[in-house]
Design a protein around this motif. Structure first.
Motif, mmCIF file in Angstrom:
data_model
loop_
_atom_site.group_PDB
_atom_site.id
_atom_site.type_symbol
_atom_site.label_atom_id
_atom_site.label_comp_id
_atom_site.label_asym_id
_atom_site.label_seq_id
_atom_site.Cartn_x
_atom_site.Cartn_y
_atom_site.Cartn_z
ATOM 1 N N ALA A 111 -26.517 -102.941 -9.869
ATOM 2 C CA ALA A 111 -26.034 -103.133 -11.235
ATOM 3 C C ALA A 111 -25.624 -101.805 -11.856
ATOM 4 C CB ALA A 111 -27.105 -103.816 -12.081
ATOM 5 N N VAL A 112 -26.408 -100.755 -11.616
ATOM 6 C CA VAL A 112 -26.042 -99.435 -12.123
ATOM 7 C C VAL A 112 -24.712 -99.000 -11.521
ATOM 8 C CG1 VAL A 112 -26.682 -97.000 -12.194
ATOM 9 C CG2 VAL A 112 -28.427 -98.751 -12.548
ATOM 10 N N GLY A 113 -24.533 -99.226 -10.218
ATOM 11 C CA GLY A 113 -23.266 -98.882 -9.584
ATOM 12 C C GLY A 113 -22.097 -99.607 -10.220
ATOM 13 N N ARG A 114 -22.270 -100.899 -10.523
ATOM 14 C CA ARG A 114 -21.195 -101.667 -11.167
ATOM 15 C C ARG A 114 -20.912 -101.140 -12.567
ATOM 16 N NH1 ARG A 114 -23.819 -105.986 -8.415
ATOM 17 N NH2 ARG A 114 -25.113 -106.506 -10.224
ATOM 18 N N HIS A 115 -21.973 -100.845 -13.311
ATOM 19 C CA HIS A 115 -21.786 -100.372 -14.685
ATOM 20 C C HIS A 115 -21.064 -99.025 -14.714
ATOM 21 C CE1 HIS A 115 -24.135 -103.725 -15.655
ATOM 22 N NE2 HIS A 115 -25.318 -103.164 -15.876
ATOM 23 N N LEU A 116 -21.447 -98.120 -13.819
ATOM 24 C CA LEU A 116 -20.775 -96.823 -13.782
ATOM 25 C C LEU A 116 -19.315 -96.981 -13.381
ATOM 26 C CD1 LEU A 116 -23.525 -94.528 -12.188
ATOM 27 C CD2 LEU A 116 -22.856 -94.691 -14.593
ATOM 28 N N ALA A 117 -19.036 -97.854 -12.428
ATOM 29 C CA ALA A 117 -17.648 -98.093 -12.032
ATOM 30 C C ALA A 117 -16.827 -98.607 -13.210
ATOM 31 C CB ALA A 117 -17.606 -99.093 -10.875
ATOM 32 N N THR A 118 -17.420 -99.471 -14.009
ATOM 33 C CA THR A 118 -16.707 -100.055 -15.150
ATOM 34 C C THR A 118 -16.345 -99.000 -16.186
ATOM 35 O OG1 THR A 118 -17.796 -102.194 -14.835
ATOM 36 C CG2 THR A 118 -16.863 -101.748 -17.012
ATOM 37 N N GLN B 297 -29.630 -95.756 -3.175
ATOM 38 C CA GLN B 297 -28.349 -95.099 -3.411
ATOM 39 C C GLN B 297 -27.226 -95.838 -2.689
ATOM 40 O OE1 GLN B 297 -28.136 -90.956 -2.295
ATOM 41 N NE2 GLN B 297 -25.947 -90.807 -2.725
ATOM 42 N N ALA B 298 -27.493 -96.273 -1.461
ATOM 43 C CA ALA B 298 -26.479 -97.020 -0.709
ATOM 44 C C ALA B 298 -26.107 -98.312 -1.433
ATOM 45 C CB ALA B 298 -26.987 -97.326 0.695
ATOM 46 N N ALA B 299 -27.095 -98.978 -2.030
ATOM 47 C CA ALA B 299 -26.816 -100.208 -2.774
ATOM 48 C C ALA B 299 -25.924 -99.924 -3.976
ATOM 49 C CB ALA B 299 -28.130 -100.848 -3.221
ATOM 50 N N ALA B 300 -26.225 -98.841 -4.700
ATOM 51 C CA ALA B 300 -25.411 -98.483 -5.862
ATOM 52 C C ALA B 300 -23.985 -98.132 -5.444
ATOM 53 C CB ALA B 300 -26.055 -97.312 -6.604
ATOM 54 N N GLU B 301 -23.849 -97.393 -4.349
ATOM 55 C CA GLU B 301 -22.518 -96.993 -3.896
ATOM 56 C C GLU B 301 -21.709 -98.192 -3.411
ATOM 57 O OE1 GLU B 301 -22.689 -93.819 -1.095
ATOM 58 O OE2 GLU B 301 -23.781 -92.471 -2.446
ATOM 59 N N ASP B 302 -22.356 -99.131 -2.733
ATOM 60 C CA ASP B 302 -21.644 -100.334 -2.282
ATOM 61 C C ASP B 302 -21.079 -101.102 -3.474
ATOM 62 O OD1 ASP B 302 -22.161 -99.763 0.348
ATOM 63 O OD2 ASP B 302 -23.858 -101.144 0.531
ATOM 64 N N ALA B 303 -21.895 -101.243 -4.519
ATOM 65 C CA ALA B 303 -21.431 -101.960 -5.708
ATOM 66 C C ALA B 303 -20.325 -101.186 -6.414
ATOM 67 C CB ALA B 303 -22.607 -102.195 -6.653
ATOM 68 N N TYR B 304 -20.452 -99.872 -6.446
ATOM 69 C CA TYR B 304 -19.419 -99.047 -7.079
ATOM 70 C C TYR B 304 -18.093 -99.206 -6.339
ATOM 71 C CZ TYR B 304 -17.241 -95.015 -9.332
ATOM 72 O OH TYR B 304 -16.398 -94.206 -10.058
ATOM 73 N N ARG B 305 -18.160 -99.155 -5.022
ATOM 74 C CA ARG B 305 -16.954 -99.277 -4.197
ATOM 75 C C ARG B 305 -16.265 -100.622 -4.432
ATOM 76 N NH1 ARG B 305 -19.363 -98.568 0.044
ATOM 77 N NH2 ARG B 305 -18.922 -96.369 0.472
ATOM 78 N N ALA B 306 -17.064 -101.668 -4.566
ATOM 79 C CA ALA B 306 -16.503 -103.007 -4.733
ATOM 80 C C ALA B 306 -15.953 -103.240 -6.136
ATOM 81 C CB ALA B 306 -17.571 -104.053 -4.423
ATOM 82 N N THR B 307 -16.397 -102.444 -7.113
ATOM 83 C CA THR B 307 -16.031 -102.685 -8.510
ATOM 84 C C THR B 307 -14.901 -101.794 -8.994
ATOM 85 O OG1 THR B 307 -18.326 -103.314 -8.976
ATOM 86 C CG2 THR B 307 -16.923 -102.802 -10.872
ATOM 87 N N SER B 308 -14.932 -100.521 -8.626
ATOM 88 C CA SER B 308 -13.979 -99.561 -9.179
ATOM 89 C C SER B 308 -12.633 -99.625 -8.482
ATOM 90 C CB SER B 308 -14.532 -98.140 -9.057
ATOM 91 O OG SER B 308 -13.568 -97.190 -9.464
ATOM 92 N N GLU B 309 -11.586 -99.440 -9.258
ATOM 93 C CA GLU B 309 -10.241 -99.398 -8.693
ATOM 94 C C GLU B 309 -10.061 -98.196 -7.771
ATOM 95 O OE1 GLU B 309 -7.722 -99.270 -12.062
ATOM 96 O OE2 GLU B 309 -8.162 -101.328 -12.728
#
Length: 575
Positions: free
Chosen positions: A461-468, A544-556
């Motif tokens: 969730a943190v990864g998604r929020h940062l990507a947003t 960290q890997a979980a956060a990065e996976d979510a970031y990768r999937a969310t951010s353009e």
């Protein structure tokens, strides 16, 4: 770098250790006597005729000075050994040889390594390879009596904040460009002063007036290059050098003090140890002391002889490592000029039941709490369903700098908290803002900090929020596990009805945020989060890997930012 045991591993009977230091400029040898806890040091520092340290000249100095200081300390060891009860005359006067294996200048380290191997073979005693930075921290811990302190190392070639967790010193924050001492030296060379520059800056600053310079803190990382450029420009524009020096001290040392306080808050610890040659500066010591007194923490400042580069700290840590059997075979004793402190397996604390304390209880407002709690830079109190956050004055900072930072961060936090919410990221409602008093009133969200409720889904969730927010053009600036709230949504926060779990993960504390579209800045946000995981989580890599996976999937631009993150991770001074 894992230890490699030699055939002559040390026993528990370590009475006396010879230490040899020579990472850059100080050729030094020392004898540490375990029974008396006494350290005798002999040093011969290199003094360049002009400018800074020249690696070739420094190595030439080491080749001449190291044999001399070593023989002087071997004579001291023989004199001490003459009084040993039960030691036979033919026994060697030392029980191990410890040397600075890195980090440092390769040519200098090789000379020290060669000398250490020769002495170890001469007396047939174990060889111990010591990390220079860890030695700075461990000698402070040794003489402070502290158990698991946060450690600030402020040296010529580096600056970082560390804490012990899961068998290693974890880097919570560090310089992203140059070391603090080297940064000061760059300014003094520009002025025309000789090496070392730090003492000259300190002397002139006492006669100067404060000059405003850039203040660069990103989470618990920091940068000095922009400050030095601005200081040079001020000097070239005719600002008195005393005033520029005062501005440098007030700015640079306030940054180091702030990140130390942030590290204490993140880890929940109440002990701080100072290390490194720049730590001899009285203004830096005073700032750290004021900060610790203000938050009820303890500070230990070692003797100056242990702050500057010295073999005493090498011998003290070498004795601990030798007693733990952490020794090196000659063929496995190569130096490592990029030897990071977080690469060291801390073998000598393996049997210490208190060495790896459980995560400290959050100092945020949890369910049912009403008393004001002390954070890294503010007090937080709860009033029903409202949280009042006030950035209290920090007496260690110059009043003008303190006032500017508190007001700027209050305005930024209120604005970016609301902006993130409009982007769909769960944040508390901003109910009131008083910039004159540096106070914000928020809606109360969550029932604990993320560090008290870490899961892979929450890291995602943190990864998604940062990507947003990155795709929206701004960064959080300090997304640590203490600046994320989890639990109930409170009074209807954004995302409350979300089915993916994001309603229970809220970003807070946007005070260090700013608008930027640069991938470097976005990567720094992820880097700060990763460092906070390393300092608070047992399974930091997985999270960290979980956060990065979510970031990768969310951010353009997820993949590009993560590529830049890898570059940022490799940019630490000794990475």
């Amino acid at each position: 770098m894992a230890p490699t045991s030699s055939p002559t591993d040390a026993s528990d009977d370590i009475r006396r250790v010879l230490g040899i230091e020579g990472t850059a400029w100080a050729a030094s040898a020392a004898v540490y006597e375990v029974e008396t806890d006494g350290v005798t040091i002999e040093s011969d520092p290199y003094q360049p005729e002009s400018g800074g340290i020249h690696p070739r000249e420094a190595a030439e100095h080491m080749s001449e000075a190291v044999p001399s200081v070593v023989e002087t300390m071997l004579a001291e060891a023989r004199a001490q050994a003459a009084d040993d009860v039960g030691r036979a005359p033919e026994e060697p006067p030392i029980d191990a040889v410890a040397f600075s294996r890195g980090p440092g200048l390769g040519p200098c380290l090789r000379i020290v390594g060669t000398a250490a191997r020769a002495v170890a073979q001469r007396f047939d005693v174990p060889l111990v390879g010591v990390n220079h930075m860890v030695a700075h921290l461990e000698v402070g811990r040794h003489y402070s009596g502290f158990d698991a302190p946060v450690c600030l190392n402020a040296s010529g070639a580096n600056a970082h904040v560390l804490a012990f967790r899961n068998g290693r010193y974890r880097v919570l924050g560090e310089t992203m460009d140059t070391g603090v001492g080297n940064a000061l030296d760059k300014f003094t060379r520009h002025v025309g002063w000789s090496h070392p520059g730090g003492p000259k800056v300190e002397a002139h600053a006492k006669e100067g007036e404060y000059v405003d310079l850039p203040y660069v803190v990103k989470g618990m990382d920091f940068s000095f290059s922009g400050i030095m450029s601005a200081a040079k420009d001020e000097y070239d524009a005719g600002t008195p050098v005393e005033d520029v020096c005062r501005g440098l001290e007030e700015t640079v040392f306030a940054m180091l003090t702030e990140v130390s306080e942030r590290a204490l808050s993140l880890t929940g610890r109440e002990e701080l140890v100072l290390g490194g040659g720049v730590g001899q500066n009285e203004r830096l010591q005073g700032m750290l002391r004021e900060m610790c007194e203000q938050r009820g923490a303890e500070l230990h400042v070692p003797e100056n002889r242990f702050l500057r580069d010295n073999a005493g700290m090498i011998a003290v840590l070498g004795a601990k490592m030798a007693a733990a059997g952490d020794t090196l075979a000659i063929e496995a004793s190569a130096i490592d000029s990029d030897f990071r402190p977080d690469e060291v397996a801390v073998s000598w604390r393996a049997g210490d039941s208190e060495a790896d304390p459980a995560p400290a209880a959050s100092t945020r407002v949890d369910a049912g709490e009403t008393a004001a709690q002390q954070g890294a830079e503010a007090t937080v109190s709860v009033e029903g369903d409202r949280v009042v956050k006030r950035r209290v004055p920090r007496s260690y900072r110059h009043p003008a700098l303190d006032e500017r930072l508190r007001r700027e961060r209050t305005r930024v936090e209120a604005r970016l908290t609301s902006e993130a919410r409009r982007c769909g990221v769960p944040t508390p409602l901003v109910l009131d803002v008083d910039t004159a008093e540096s106070t914000i009133v928020f809606q109360r969200v969550g029932d604990r900090d993320l560090d008290a409720g870490l899961t892979a889904e929450r890291a995602r969730a943190v990864g998604r929020h940062l990507a947003t927010i990155h795709d929206a053009g701004f960064v959080h600036g300090d997304p640590t596990t203490r600046n994320v709230r989890v639990g109930s949504a409170g009074g209807g926060a954004a995302g409350e009805s979300s089915a993916d779990g994001d309603d229970r993960v809220f970003l807070i504390d946007f005070g260090l945020g700013y608008h930027t579209g640069h991938e470097e800045d976005h990567a720094m946000d992820l880097h700060v989060f990763a460092q906070s995981l390393a300092g608070t989580a047992d399974d930091a890599d997985r999270l960290q890997a979980a956060a990065e996976d979510a970031y990768r999937a969310t951010s353009e631009r997820g993949e590009t930012v993560l590529d830049r993150l890898r570059a940022v991770e490799g940019r630490g001074r000794y990475q």
